[in-house]
Enzyme design. Structure first.
Site, PDB file in Angstrom:
ATOM      1  N   HIS A 181      -9.966  -3.925  16.978  1.00 34.84           N
ATOM      2  CA  HIS A 181      -8.981  -5.233  16.842  1.00 34.84           C
ATOM      3  C   HIS A 181      -9.299  -6.124  18.108  1.00 34.84           C
ATOM      4  CE1 HIS A 181      -8.174  -2.484  12.783  1.00 34.84           C
ATOM      5  NE2 HIS A 181      -8.990  -3.418  12.236  1.00 34.84           N
TER       6      HIS A 181
ATOM      7  N   LYS B 117      -4.817   0.004  -0.951  1.00 41.30           N
ATOM      8  CA  LYS B 117      -3.859   0.838  -1.734  1.00 41.30           C
ATOM      9  C   LYS B 117      -3.149   1.335  -1.638  1.00 41.30           C
ATOM     10  CE  LYS B 117      -6.663   0.388  -6.618  1.00 41.30           C
ATOM     11  NZ  LYS B 117      -8.300   0.926  -5.516  1.00 41.30           N
TER      12      LYS B 117
ATOM     13  N   ARG C 282     -19.682  -4.763  13.009  1.00 42.06           N
ATOM     14  CA  ARG C 282     -20.183  -3.271  14.419  1.00 42.06           C
ATOM     15  C   ARG C 282     -21.424  -3.141  13.399  1.00 42.06           C
ATOM     16  NH1 ARG C 282     -15.435  -0.365  12.034  1.00 42.06           N
ATOM     17  NH2 ARG C 282     -16.671  -1.165   9.967  1.00 42.06           N
TER      18      ARG C 282
END
Ligand code: PNS
Length: 170
Positions: free
Chosen positions: A28, A52, A104
């Site tokens: 990131h 979730k 990616r």
């Protein structure tokens, strides 16, 4: 007609890099550095409802991002925000039109294409720009980094020290 643009001014407004960041990794950070270089500034937008069962709360994810940016001296031109609900609505509220995503593998492409097209349908002013990380980060993902830590190995080669520490104490 197309106009060439100077480096660092490739878009109207700041580019937005949305994600779960559960937690942020070196991959990131590589994308953040590239986006800032291209667009002059970048806003990291942490989604409150994309995962979730996140390993880290929204506040923890945001705080780990801020600490990681400081650790890597990457704070200049980089903002961190959180958002609830649809990304398209958040983009509209901010008056932003460029979304950054990292790409990616070919396997990322299928879901990314679907998401980009759905987002553009919901907000036609929006476009998604894909950036490839350095190949040394290609195999990285938050879930793999978490698994490495869960199974007892310090993941400091794959994430900033503050993230590795937080993972080892989960
Ligand atoms: O890091 P991730 O989990 O790949 O990021 C996914 C994210 C947060 C960019 C995506 O799930 C998202 O935009 N969530 C916000 C809710 C939304 O707009 N969903 C519709 C997407 S088409």
């Amino acid at each position: 007609m197309f106009h060439s643009r100077a480096r660092g001014s490739a878009s109207k407004g700041s580019a937005v890099y949305p994600g779960s960041f559960d937690p942020i990794t070196n991959g990131h950070l590589d994308i953040i550095r590239r986006a800032r270089e291209l667009f002059g500034s970048v806003t990291i937008a942490v989604s409150n409802n994309s995962v979730k069962n996140p390993s880290f709360s929204l506040n923890e994810r945001q705080s780990l991002i801020i600490r990681s940016l400081r650790e890597r001296r990457l704070t200049q031109g980089v903002r961190v925000e959180v958002f609830d609900g649809l990304l398209t609505d958040y983009m509209r509220r901010r008056g932003a039109s460029v979304v950054i995503r990292g790409l990616r593998f070919i396997s990322d492409f299928e879901s990314e294409l679907q998401m980009a097209l759905m987002n553009r349908r919901l907000n036609p002013a929006m476009d998604t720009v894909y950036l490839m990380p350095d190949e040394k980060h290609i195999y990285l993902s938050s879930s793999l980094v978490k698994e490495i830590a869960r199974l007892g190995k310090n993941p400091k080669a794959f994430a900033p020290a503050c993230v590795a520490k937080a993972l080892m104490t989960l």
